[in-house]
Write a protein that holds these residues in place. Structure first.
Motif, PDB file in Angstrom:
ATOM      1  N   THR A   1      34.194  29.256  47.169  1.00  0.00           N
ATOM      2  CA  THR A   1      34.843  30.002  48.239  1.00  0.00           C
ATOM      3  C   THR A   1      36.186  30.599  47.820  1.00  0.00           C
ATOM      4  N   GLY A   2      36.972  29.811  47.105  1.00  0.00           N
ATOM      5  CA  GLY A   2      38.282  30.292  46.686  1.00  0.00           C
ATOM      6  C   GLY A   2      38.185  31.519  45.794  1.00  0.00           C
TER       7      GLY A   2
ATOM      8  N   ALA B   1      36.966  34.642  47.537  1.00  0.00           N
ATOM      9  CA  ALA B   1      38.023  35.304  48.299  1.00  0.00           C
ATOM     10  C   ALA B   1      38.877  36.179  47.391  1.00  0.00           C
ATOM     11  N   SER B   2      38.894  35.865  46.084  1.00  0.00           N
ATOM     12  CA  SER B   2      39.612  36.711  45.136  1.00  0.00           C
ATOM     13  C   SER B   2      38.645  37.640  44.415  1.00  0.00           C
TER      14      SER B   2
ATOM     15  N   GLN C   1      41.973  34.396  36.265  1.00  0.00           N
ATOM     16  CA  GLN C   1      42.426  35.508  37.104  1.00  0.00           C
ATOM     17  C   GLN C   1      41.799  36.833  36.695  1.00  0.00           C
TER      18      GLN C   1
END
Lengths: 163, 597
Positions: free
Chosen positions: B14-15, B18-19, B69
């Motif tokens: 999920t995290g 979201a990105s 990232q």
């Protein structure tokens, strides 16, 4: 809060009956029925609860008791763009409270309310599990991470411009 | 997984989603196609890698390169450089902040070095929507072994010998729980998986369900065989749509493979699983409340005994275990009780998953052996406190737990030590706080939660917590008196002693623990009417430092209530009786002349 009067049309009533029937009108399936009904209508006004109660052969009080017990169920319609601010611990210590205040100030509504034009509603939710992005705000299905109070007006603008 | 030479694992938790990790997957697929590498490289969406701080994560197998990232627009460079030319994209590698070095293999990262992944063994490794990948990693081997080689008694003995204790909070012996349900003779018994993760700041159950749903399916079937049940139920939060989807997929695949259904693996054992949805009530994590909720009622707890193992769902013997507990089961069966009990500490065997969050550098999900110290978790794995600030406390056990401080940093973490230190294991949330957090405010925040989530059935919890909250409110508003501390302690103790269920029995913990560890902060609020951390608005005072003020009038113009006076090029003043403490002046002042006292 529950002053909203809703007049259910026959197709709506039929739809609720259909949902109840898909769970064999079992009283034990009440929560599943309510999940599906809320998914269909967006919320669970008293009139809808009455139909559910009749179909499952339980008292309206029992249905109302369940609806008001669980935070997932709502008796007022949510906005077209429901805003949920995560107030889980991780978001809280990273400043979710200030973000929430900014939304309230900007939209002039409190948590659990919907704006007059039906565009936005604010609710709090407990941890979406994206603690790496804290504080987190969800607008509909979209997640915003590392939200600062300064970003709030831009987020709202994103949707007011869409209409 | 065969055929392909290179796999690109992208986190679909999920995290990371979201990105924009979904867009990363799309772009990677697109690039691989345009470069004609379809037969050579494959993109796999996996479960959570745990390193949520630096998401989205892309890991390249077989060389274990760990990119952090990653943005959707980085896809081309990864494919062109890494996949085609075999050169790592350095700017996307993890930079170790301590040694200022670049780490490419996740094995060498501080975040992963001390971790032992049992429950999370497949998260971030396999495609959770593909049963074959689970099977390739010894999936369903344990179920086969139990069904063909072991009697139910032997299976239960094995779990008992391993020393596995419930990971949801209670810490009760799992094998014992199974044994109690197995002993009861009944035409119907139920296996329930508690996936109603409600602790704010804890997300391990969701990550396991999203990253490795089959492990739960397999473990539930094993439990079913052991206690003599043919029917499993997963009680899962409706707020976890992705976990629900993946679990549904897993159950369907297991049925197609004959791993669930009427005749599992040809042994004649019958077992199937259904889902029940929670609807957002924290108290439903308590097993009797959970059972009432599954039956379609308000999730209110009832007195124990009778325990669910005697009379649970629909009055039948029921075993309720949490997701993480189940995730340990297949490994214990495969590797043996002795192996499992060799990990961990004297009283607590195996590992525990913790969700690290708050003011810590490496937010994420970690799995560590029981008995590890808080210092190792926070400063080595967690990378220390954000922005070089000072560590103040860590809240464990969620709203029912307490805070641990500097002096507990070297205490080995297990169930009993945490309780002795005034906190608890809970489901494994760890929220780190630094010098900027006010502990009185934190206690109030947790009580806010408990007051909201109290089901209202018993008076101590319903009324008592409300009163506790009011006293804290009074203190943070600057109206507290020294007697309030005694009131908090007395009332808190009574609530703990007299509440019906675990929620009320533990809800005063945050208050009592903060009084215990941070009495000085309470005193500052009560006696000096000051909030040392500068959090409690009512106690803040804005002032202008004469030496720094140049008389630019910026603050006076920004003040929405006209509380700031002063002529151009003269020192300004704030009228504290008018000031609403909005902070606009601080934001506007370029000379650090406005301070909060």
């Amino acid at each position: 809060m529950s002053n909203i009067k809703v007049e259910l049309k026959k197709p709506d009533v039929d739809k609720i009956k259909e949902i109840c029937k898909s769970f064999n009108n079992q009283p034990g399936e009440l929560i599943n029925v309510l999940h599906k009904t809320q998914h269909t209508f967006g919320y669970l006004p008293a009139e809808v609860q009455e139909v559910v109660a009749r179909e499952l052969n339980v008292s309206v009080a029992k249905v109302y008791g369940v609806v008001t017990f669980y935070s997932f169920f709502s008796m007022i319609p949510k906005g077209k763009y429901p805003i949920s601010v995560c107030t889980g611990t991780a978001c809280y210590v990273r400043g979710a409270e200030n973000v929430l205040d900014e939304f309230k100030k900007n939209l002039k509504i409190e948590v659990g309310e919907t704006t007059g034009d039906g565009m936005f509603s604010i609710s709090c939710l407990r941890c979406v599990g994206a603690c790496g992005l804290a504080p987190v705000v969800m607008v509909g299905e979209k997640t915003y991470g590392r939200v600062a109070p300064e970003m709030v007006s831009d987020i709202i603008k994103e949707y007011t411009n869409q209409k | 997984m065969s055929g392909y030479k290179i796999h690109l694992l992208v986190c679909g938790g999920t995290g990371c989603k979201a990105s924009l990790s979904t867009a990363v997957v799309e772009n990677l697929n697109h690039e691989i196609k345009t470069q004609g590498l379809d037969d050579f490289a494959q993109v796999v969406t996996t479960g959570c890698f745990g390193f949520c701080e630096k998401g989205p994560i892309v890991k390249i197998i077989p060389d274990n390169t760990f990119y952090v990232q990653v943005k959707p627009e980085d896809a081309r460079e990864i494919v062109e450089e890494h996949i085609v030319k075999g050169r790592k994209v350095e700017r996307l590698l993890y930079h170790d902040p301590d040694k200022e070095t670049i780490v490419s293999d996740s094995k060498h990262m501080n975040f992963y070095k001390k971790q032992v992944r049992i429950a999370l063994r497949n998260c971030g490794v396999i495609d959770p929507e593909n049963i074959d990948e689970y099977i390739a990693r010894d999936g369903y081997k344990a179920l086969g072994k139990v069904l063909s080689e072991k009697t139910p008694e032997e299976a239960i003995k094995l779990i008992k010998d391993s020393g596995l204790r419930g990971r949801g909070g209670g810490g009760f012996s799992t094998g014992m729980k199974w044994e109690l349900a197995a002993k009861n003779i009944s035409d119907e018994k139920y296996v329930v998986c508690n996936a109603d993760e409600g602790d704010p700041g804890a997300f391990m159950d969701r990550s396991i369900l999203e990253g490795d749903p089959h492990t739960v399916v397999e473990a539930m079937a094993i439990c079913g065989y052991s206690i003599g049940s043919n029917y499993g139920l997963v009680y899962i939060r409706a707020e976890y749509p992705l976990a629900i989807e993946r679990l549904k997929t897993a159950i369907k695949q297991a049925r197609d493979y004959g791993l669930l259904g009427n005749n599992i693996l040809g042994t004649g054992f019958k077992f199937d699983i259904e889902l029940r949805y929670g609807a957002g009530a924290f108290v439903c994590g308590e097993e009797t409340a959970l059972i009432h909720s599954m039956e379609g009622s308000r999730g209110e707890p009832t007195m124990k005994p009778p325990f669910p193992s005697d009379s649970g769902y629909l009055g039948k013997p029921t075993t309720v275990n949490n997701v993480e507990t189940f995730a340990n089961i297949p490994v214990i069966i495969n590797k043996g009780a002795a192996w499992f009990s060799s990990i961990g500490s004297e009283k607590a065997k195996g590992t525990k998953v913790f969700a690290l969050a708050g003011k810590i550098n490496n937010v994420g999900l970690i799995e560590v052996p029981m008995g590890i110290t808080l210092r190792e978790v926070i400063f080595e794995i967690g990378g220390g406190i954000k922005n070089g600030k000072k560590f103040k406390a860590v809240q464990t056990g969620g709203p029912s737990g307490g805070c641990l401080t500097e002096k507990h940093l070297d205490t080995p973490i297990d169930y009993d030590n945490l309780i002795a230190a005034g906190s608890m294991m809970g489901s494994g949330g760890m929220v780190v706080m630094d010098e900027d957090d006010c502990m009185v405010d934190v206690a109030k925040f947790f009580l806010d939660f408990t007051v909201e989530e109290s089901c209202g059935k018993c008076a101590p919890c319903r009324i008592g917590n409300k009163r506790l909250h009011e006293i804290l409110e009074k203190i943070t508003k600057g109206n507290g008196t020294p007697e309030d501390i005694t009131r908090l302690i007395n009332l808190g103790t009574v609530i703990k002693d007299t509440s019906l269920c675990g929620l009320g029995q533990s809800s005063p913990n945050p208050v009592l623990a903060t009084i215990n560890n941070f009495m000085d902060e309470y005193t500052a609020h009560i006696e000096d009417k000051k909030c040392p951390a500068g959090v409690c608005k009512a106690l803040m005072k804005y002032e202008i430092v004469d030496e720094n003020c140049v008389g630019c009038t910026a603050c006076a113009r920004a003040c929405p209530v006209g509380a700031i006076t002063g002529e151009r090029k003269e020192i300004h003043h704030i009228d504290t009786s008018l000031c609403i403490k909005c902070g606009a002046c601080i934001d506007r002042c370029k000379f650090n002349a406005v301070i909060i006292k």
